[in-house]
Motif scaffolding. Sequence first.
Motif, mmCIF file in Angstrom:
data_model
loop_
_atom_site.group_PDB
_atom_site.id
_atom_site.type_symbol
_atom_site.label_atom_id
_atom_site.label_comp_id
_atom_site.label_asym_id
_atom_site.label_seq_id
_atom_site.Cartn_x
_atom_site.Cartn_y
_atom_site.Cartn_z
ATOM 1 N N GLY A 390 0.790 -1.228 0.000
ATOM 2 C CA GLY A 390 0.000 0.000 0.000
ATOM 3 C C GLY A 390 0.814 1.266 0.000
ATOM 4 O O GLY A 390 0.290 2.348 0.271
ATOM 5 N N GLY A 391 2.109 1.148 -0.314
ATOM 6 C CA GLY A 391 2.957 2.331 -0.349
ATOM 7 C C GLY A 391 2.798 3.103 -1.646
ATOM 8 O O GLY A 391 1.945 2.799 -2.487
ATOM 9 N N ALA A 392 3.640 4.105 -1.819
ATOM 10 C CA ALA A 392 3.586 4.930 -3.024
ATOM 11 C C ALA A 392 3.746 4.055 -4.259
ATOM 12 O O ALA A 392 4.615 3.181 -4.307
ATOM 13 N N HIS A 393 2.875 4.252 -5.240
ATOM 14 C CA HIS A 393 2.886 3.570 -6.537
ATOM 15 C C HIS A 393 2.384 2.122 -6.449
ATOM 16 O O HIS A 393 2.360 1.432 -7.467
ATOM 17 N N GLN A 394 1.994 1.668 -5.262
ATOM 18 C CA GLN A 394 1.559 0.288 -5.100
ATOM 19 C C GLN A 394 0.038 0.168 -5.215
ATOM 20 O O GLN A 394 -0.694 1.131 -4.955
ATOM 21 N N PRO A 395 -0.493 -1.018 -5.586
ATOM 22 C CA PRO A 395 -1.928 -1.252 -5.419
ATOM 23 C C PRO A 395 -2.303 -1.098 -3.944
ATOM 24 O O PRO A 395 -1.455 -1.241 -3.057
ATOM 25 N N ASP A 396 -3.576 -0.844 -3.680
ATOM 26 C CA ASP A 396 -4.072 -0.649 -2.306
ATOM 27 C C ASP A 396 -3.314 0.458 -1.581
ATOM 28 O O ASP A 396 -3.053 0.370 -0.370
ATOM 29 N N GLU A 397 -2.966 1.525 -2.286
ATOM 30 C CA GLU A 397 -2.266 2.653 -1.674
ATOM 31 C C GLU A 397 -3.100 3.209 -0.524
ATOM 32 O O GLU A 397 -4.319 3.353 -0.634
ATOM 33 N N PHE A 398 -2.432 3.540 0.595
ATOM 34 C CA PHE A 398 -3.168 4.105 1.727
ATOM 35 C C PHE A 398 -2.268 5.001 2.560
ATOM 36 O O PHE A 398 -1.046 4.980 2.436
ATOM 37 N N ILE A 399 -2.901 5.792 3.421
ATOM 38 C CA ILE A 399 -2.210 6.601 4.413
ATOM 39 C C ILE A 399 -2.903 6.361 5.747
ATOM 40 O O ILE A 399 -4.127 6.234 5.805
ATOM 41 N N GLU A 400 -2.131 6.287 6.829
ATOM 42 C CA GLU A 400 -2.707 6.065 8.146
ATOM 43 C C GLU A 400 -3.337 7.343 8.677
ATOM 44 O O GLU A 400 -2.738 8.415 8.623
ATOM 45 N N CYS A 401 -4.548 7.229 9.218
ATOM 46 C CA CYS A 401 -5.287 8.401 9.699
ATOM 47 C C CYS A 401 -4.555 9.103 10.836
ATOM 48 O O CYS A 401 -4.497 10.342 10.873
ATOM 49 N N ASP A 402 -4.010 8.342 11.767
ATOM 50 C CA ASP A 402 -3.359 8.979 12.913
ATOM 51 C C ASP A 402 -2.125 9.761 12.484
ATOM 52 O O ASP A 402 -1.840 10.847 13.016
ATOM 53 N N LYS A 403 -1.401 9.255 11.489
ATOM 54 C CA LYS A 403 -0.231 9.980 10.998
ATOM 55 C C LYS A 403 -0.643 11.236 10.233
ATOM 56 O O LYS A 403 0.043 12.265 10.289
ATOM 57 N N LEU A 404 -1.750 11.156 9.523
ATOM 58 C CA LEU A 404 -2.250 12.328 8.804
ATOM 59 C C LEU A 404 -2.604 13.445 9.784
ATOM 60 O O LEU A 404 -2.273 14.618 9.554
ATOM 61 N N VAL A 405 -3.257 13.099 10.881
ATOM 62 C CA VAL A 405 -3.616 14.092 11.896
ATOM 63 C C VAL A 405 -2.358 14.689 12.529
ATOM 64 O O VAL A 405 -2.255 15.909 12.715
ATOM 65 N N GLU A 406 -1.395 13.837 12.845
ATOM 66 C CA GLU A 406 -0.151 14.334 13.429
ATOM 67 C C GLU A 406 0.564 15.270 12.460
ATOM 68 O O GLU A 406 1.094 16.324 12.858
ATOM 69 N N TYR A 407 0.570 14.907 11.194
ATOM 70 C CA TYR A 407 1.212 15.745 10.184
ATOM 71 C C TYR A 407 0.530 17.108 10.091
ATOM 72 O O TYR A 407 1.209 18.150 10.016
ATOM 73 N N ALA A 408 -0.804 17.121 10.101
ATOM 74 C CA ALA A 408 -1.542 18.385 10.044
ATOM 75 C C ALA A 408 -1.171 19.280 11.228
ATOM 76 O O ALA A 408 -1.025 20.502 11.080
ATOM 77 N N LYS A 409 -0.993 18.693 12.402
ATOM 78 C CA LYS A 409 -0.618 19.483 13.576
ATOM 79 C C LYS A 409 0.762 20.112 13.394
ATOM 80 O O LYS A 409 0.981 21.277 13.753
ATOM 81 N N ILE A 410 1.692 19.345 12.836
ATOM 82 C CA ILE A 410 3.053 19.867 12.652
ATOM 83 C C ILE A 410 3.075 20.997 11.635
ATOM 84 O O ILE A 410 3.699 22.041 11.857
#
Length: 420
Positions: A390-410
């Motif tokens: 599920g990484g970049a360029h892979q089938p089933d690409e995804f991002i973890e919700c908790d990391k997205l929230v942490e990134y937005a805070k930073i």
Amino acid sequence: MTDIKTLCARIDERKEELYALLCDLIHINSENFGSHGNEKECSEYIAGLCRELGLETETYSPLDLPDFENHPDYLAGRALENRPNVTARWKGAENVDELMLMGHVDTVPIGDPANWTFEPLAGVVRDGCIWGRGACDDKYALATALFIIRLLQEQGFVPRRNLIFTGYCDEEKGGSNGALAAVLRYPTTRIVNMDCKNFEIWHCASGGQSCKYCYHTEKPVDNAAVTAKAIPIVMEVMEDFAARRRAELSDNRFYKGTVIPATSMRYMGFRAGDRGADLGVGEVAFTVYTDKTKDEIYAEYREMEAILSRRLAPLGIIGDGFKPTTRFFHYGYAEPDCQPIRDMQAAALEATGREVRPCGSCLSDLSVILKYGSGEAYGFGIGRDFDEYGGAHQPDEFIECDKLVEYAKIIAAYVLKVLG
């Protein structure tokens, strides 16, 4: 005036809005096929959101820049006429362009949908992740920037100087035309390219490119085995080239002790014939990372071409030379302890307690951003590695919700520190 603690609490409270925004962006197909791309609909959607926020907003093709096609780092053959960037300006108390947050709108092609567990453009939240093409490369960045601008506005924040947000086209497949156009059209003091991985700060852009050595048989053949005999010879001749790349990056202060020197030249494919067609045509494709200049690398290509011409002639094979398949990425770096990077490190520590470290990157748009935008530009993001499920360029690409929230805070904390 809001503070970092209050803003982080608001992000937690309204994180579902961030997820929904990313899902909406994933729903829009923006595949980049190299020779053409589908960014227009997504760029126009982002432009509409920016206008709703009251931002000065422009959509523009890189070709709209005067004399862009004659720029030394323009990459031709990309059908840029209908592949717009979108750039929005949030005016500050001082009307001076201080900070650009930028991410790319395009994605790699979806590939065979049968290889996906989820619909590739589903944009669904499930199992603590957001799934779909572009989720971790690079639409999370676009969603984050738009979300925090809206949140900051609602908190009554007025930036000290202008914040520029850009969603740019043509990153994938070695493009960089969109990033180049953005930094030329909107020069700013600070630039954060939000196309990065694993909460790393990419302060150093390796040089290099993807390329292929092409050849053909002197006479028609009815068996690709004849053509395939050139492949080990090409690899043997290129071994000295590869060894020089490993040695130079092993000595480079930013890459020494990392995995990059060992992978500084990777073979990406071999071809002898084409499933019954073009049996006398072959190629060896590779990607190279380097801190040498384009002129230096191309001089080495010419030396290898001369050697290969002599080595292949007895087989009845004619070399057609090295053919670039991407732009040449220039080596460049910001010092890892420069003020903009220290500010991002401080923002991360204060907002989430995370320590983020500078490191080098490979063949990213940071190359042109450092060269033509700001010498203290860097990348910072949470994309997932290419070799992960599920990484970049892979089938089933995804991002973890908790990391997205942490990134937005930073990112929000960084904006407050720099523009507050």
